[in-house]
Design a protein around this motif. Structure first.
Motif, PDB file in Angstrom:
ATOM      1  N   ILE A   1       0.839  -1.200   0.000  1.00 47.19           N
ATOM      2  CA  ILE A   1       0.000   0.000   0.000  1.00 47.19           C
ATOM      3  C   ILE A   1       0.874   1.249   0.000  1.00 47.19           C
ATOM      4  O   ILE A   1       2.035   1.213   0.404  1.00 47.19           O
ATOM      5  N   VAL A   2       0.291   2.340  -0.485  1.00 48.06           N
ATOM      6  CA  VAL A   2       0.967   3.635  -0.575  1.00 48.06           C
ATOM      7  C   VAL A   2       0.118   4.659   0.166  1.00 48.06           C
ATOM      8  O   VAL A   2      -1.102   4.700  -0.013  1.00 48.06           O
ATOM      9  N   VAL A   3       0.777   5.480   1.004  1.00 51.34           N
ATOM     10  CA  VAL A   3       0.076   6.496   1.783  1.00 51.34           C
ATOM     11  C   VAL A   3       0.882   7.789   1.720  1.00 51.34           C
ATOM     12  O   VAL A   3       2.119   7.752   1.778  1.00 51.34           O
ATOM     13  N   SER A   4       0.190   8.917   1.608  1.00 50.48           N
ATOM     14  CA  SER A   4       0.892  10.205   1.595  1.00 50.48           C
ATOM     15  C   SER A   4       1.450  10.507   2.984  1.00 50.48           C
ATOM     16  O   SER A   4       0.953  10.001   3.996  1.00 50.48           O
ATOM     17  N   GLU A   5       2.475  11.338   3.019  1.00 51.95           N
ATOM     18  CA  GLU A   5       3.074  11.739   4.302  1.00 51.95           C
ATOM     19  C   GLU A   5       2.020  12.339   5.229  1.00 51.95           C
ATOM     20  O   GLU A   5       1.969  12.008   6.411  1.00 51.95           O
ATOM     21  N   LEU A   6       1.167  13.210   4.678  1.00 53.91           N
ATOM     22  CA  LEU A   6       0.143  13.865   5.481  1.00 53.91           C
ATOM     23  C   LEU A   6      -0.862  12.862   6.035  1.00 53.91           C
ATOM     24  O   LEU A   6      -1.174  12.886   7.232  1.00 53.91           O
ATOM     25  N   ASP A   7      -1.379  11.953   5.178  1.00 51.87           N
ATOM     26  CA  ASP A   7      -2.310  10.924   5.665  1.00 51.87           C
ATOM     27  C   ASP A   7      -1.625  10.054   6.712  1.00 51.87           C
ATOM     28  O   ASP A   7      -2.225   9.719   7.731  1.00 51.87           O
ATOM     29  N   HIS A   8      -0.371   9.679   6.477  1.00 47.66           N
ATOM     30  CA  HIS A   8       0.355   8.830   7.423  1.00 47.66           C
ATOM     31  C   HIS A   8       0.429   9.497   8.791  1.00 47.66           C
ATOM     32  O   HIS A   8       0.140   8.877   9.816  1.00 47.66           O
ATOM     33  N   GLU A   9       0.802  10.769   8.800  1.00 39.99           N
ATOM     34  CA  GLU A   9       0.930  11.504  10.058  1.00 39.99           C
ATOM     35  C   GLU A   9      -0.422  11.619  10.766  1.00 39.99           C
ATOM     36  O   GLU A   9      -0.551  11.301  11.950  1.00 39.99           O
ATOM     37  N   ARG A  10      -1.441  12.056  10.034  1.00 35.31           N
ATOM     38  CA  ARG A  10      -2.773  12.234  10.634  1.00 35.31           C
ATOM     39  C   ARG A  10      -3.367  10.919  11.114  1.00 35.31           C
ATOM     40  O   ARG A  10      -3.957  10.850  12.192  1.00 35.31           O
ATOM     41  N   LEU A  11      -3.247   9.867  10.292  1.00 37.76           N
ATOM     42  CA  LEU A  11      -3.865   8.588  10.644  1.00 37.76           C
ATOM     43  C   LEU A  11      -3.127   7.896  11.785  1.00 37.76           C
ATOM     44  O   LEU A  11      -3.756   7.248  12.621  1.00 37.76           O
ATOM     45  N   SER A  12      -1.816   8.037  11.833  1.00 33.03           N
ATOM     46  CA  SER A  12      -1.057   7.467  12.961  1.00 33.03           C
ATOM     47  C   SER A  12      -1.486   8.133  14.261  1.00 33.03           C
ATOM     48  O   SER A  12      -1.715   7.462  15.278  1.00 33.03           O
ATOM     49  N   SER A  13      -1.644   9.463  14.248  1.00 30.11           N
ATOM     50  CA  SER A  13      -2.094  10.202  15.438  1.00 30.11           C
ATOM     51  C   SER A  13      -3.518   9.804  15.817  1.00 30.11           C
ATOM     52  O   SER A  13      -3.819   9.600  16.995  1.00 30.11           O
ATOM     53  N   LEU A  14      -4.400   9.702  14.814  1.00 26.72           N
ATOM     54  CA  LEU A  14      -5.789   9.324  15.053  1.00 26.72           C
ATOM     55  C   LEU A  14      -5.866   7.932  15.676  1.00 26.72           C
ATOM     56  O   LEU A  14      -6.586   7.713  16.653  1.00 26.72           O
ATOM     57  N   ALA A  15      -5.107   6.988  15.140  1.00 26.97           N
ATOM     58  CA  ALA A  15      -5.120   5.614  15.656  1.00 26.97           C
ATOM     59  C   ALA A  15      -4.585   5.569  17.087  1.00 26.97           C
ATOM     60  O   ALA A  15      -5.147   4.879  17.945  1.00 26.97           O
ATOM     61  N   THR A  16      -3.513   6.308  17.352  1.00 28.25           N
ATOM     62  CA  THR A  16      -2.946   6.338  18.702  1.00 28.25           C
ATOM     63  C   THR A  16      -3.981   6.890  19.688  1.00 28.25           C
ATOM     64  O   THR A  16      -4.173   6.338  20.774  1.00 28.25           O
ATOM     65  N   ALA A  17      -4.672   7.955  19.292  1.00 28.29           N
ATOM     66  CA  ALA A  17      -5.688   8.566  20.149  1.00 28.29           C
ATOM     67  C   ALA A  17      -6.887   7.639  20.372  1.00 28.29           C
ATOM     68  O   ALA A  17      -7.556   7.722  21.398  1.00 28.29           O
ATOM     69  N   ALA A  18      -7.165   6.752  19.423  1.00 28.60           N
ATOM     70  CA  ALA A  18      -8.340   5.873  19.505  1.00 28.60           C
ATOM     71  C   ALA A  18      -8.053   4.544  20.207  1.00 28.60           C
ATOM     72  O   ALA A  18      -8.965   3.745  20.392  1.00 28.60           O
ATOM     73  N   GLN A  19      -6.813   4.308  20.602  1.00 27.29           N
ATOM     74  CA  GLN A  19      -6.467   2.997  21.168  1.00 27.29           C
ATOM     75  C   GLN A  19      -7.253   2.644  22.426  1.00 27.29           C
ATOM     76  O   GLN A  19      -7.535   1.477  22.639  1.00 27.29           O
ATOM     77  N   GLU A  20      -7.598   3.627  23.244  1.00 21.58           N
ATOM     78  CA  GLU A  20      -8.378   3.344  24.449  1.00 21.58           C
ATOM     79  C   GLU A  20      -9.804   2.909  24.085  1.00 21.58           C
ATOM     80  O   GLU A  20     -10.336   1.990  24.676  1.00 21.58           O
ATOM     81  N   ARG A  21     -10.412   3.618  23.122  1.00 19.09           N
ATOM     82  CA  ARG A  21     -11.821   3.397  22.784  1.00 19.09           C
ATOM     83  C   ARG A  21     -12.041   2.182  21.894  1.00 19.09           C
ATOM     84  O   ARG A  21     -12.987   1.426  22.108  1.00 19.09           O
ATOM     85  N   ILE A  22     -11.234   2.031  20.851  1.00 19.64           N
ATOM     86  CA  ILE A  22     -11.442   0.940  19.887  1.00 19.64           C
ATOM     87  C   ILE A  22     -10.091   0.311  19.547  1.00 19.64           C
ATOM     88  O   ILE A  22      -9.583   0.493  18.443  1.00 19.64           O
ATOM     89  N   PRO A  23      -9.524  -0.417  20.504  1.00 21.23           N
ATOM     90  CA  PRO A  23      -8.163  -0.934  20.325  1.00 21.23           C
ATOM     91  C   PRO A  23      -7.965  -1.829  19.105  1.00 21.23           C
ATOM     92  O   PRO A  23      -6.927  -1.737  18.446  1.00 21.23           O
ATOM     93  N   GLU A  24      -8.955  -2.665  18.738  1.00 19.93           N
ATOM     94  CA  GLU A  24      -8.773  -3.572  17.606  1.00 19.93           C
ATOM     95  C   GLU A  24      -8.571  -2.783  16.310  1.00 19.93           C
ATOM     96  O   GLU A  24      -7.664  -3.066  15.533  1.00 19.93           O
TER      97      GLU A  24
END
Length: 135
Positions: A11-34
């Motif tokens: 898969i290919v991801v833009s730098e901006l999407d990578h940064e935003r999505l990594s932050s979003l996933a980290t923030a969501a780990q408590e609520r929806i860990p899977e």
């Protein structure tokens, strides 16, 4: 003999999407860990490129995607951030199993994904339309 899960497609991801999505996933780990863990795993394996180097037929945030799934008819959806999600309007959140499966795929690629009920499905991307602002 246990069957190995199929290898995930590149898969290919833009730098901006990578940064935003990594932050979003980290923030969501408590609520929806899977889902958060799966999204982080996708970001870890993605090839990261400048936004203008993402091919037009690759799913990124805001893309309109048509895909066929083994458990449903073909669907056209837009991949969006959680606050913009609206299933009635065909806007799928990145923080869903199917949203996470779609990010970074190109037209013609398939991926196995696990639904919230634990069942594994396969989807194949048939077409990708770039996000409105990217065209």
């Amino acid at each position: 003999m246990t069957q190995k899960p199929p290898r995930k497609p590149k898969i290919v991801v833009s730098e901006l999407d990578h940064e935003r999505l990594s932050s979003l996933a980290t923030a969501a780990q408590e609520r929806i860990p899977e889902v958060a863990d799966e999204l982080l795993a996708e970001m870890d394996r993605a090839r990261i490129v400048a936004a203008k180097q993402v091919p037009a037929d690759v799913v990124r945030m805001g893309s309109f995607v048509t895909f066929a799934s083994d458990n449903a008819a073909a669907r056209r959806v837009q991949l969006v951030y959680p606050g913009e999600a609206d299933i009635e309007q065909g806007r799928i959140s990145i923080l869903t199993p199917i949203g996470t499966a779609l990010i970074g795929l190109a037209a013609g690629q398939s991926i196995a994904w696990t639904a919230r009920d634990g069942k594994t499905h396969t989807l194949t991307v048939t077409t990708v339309e770039p996000p409105p602002q990217a065209s």
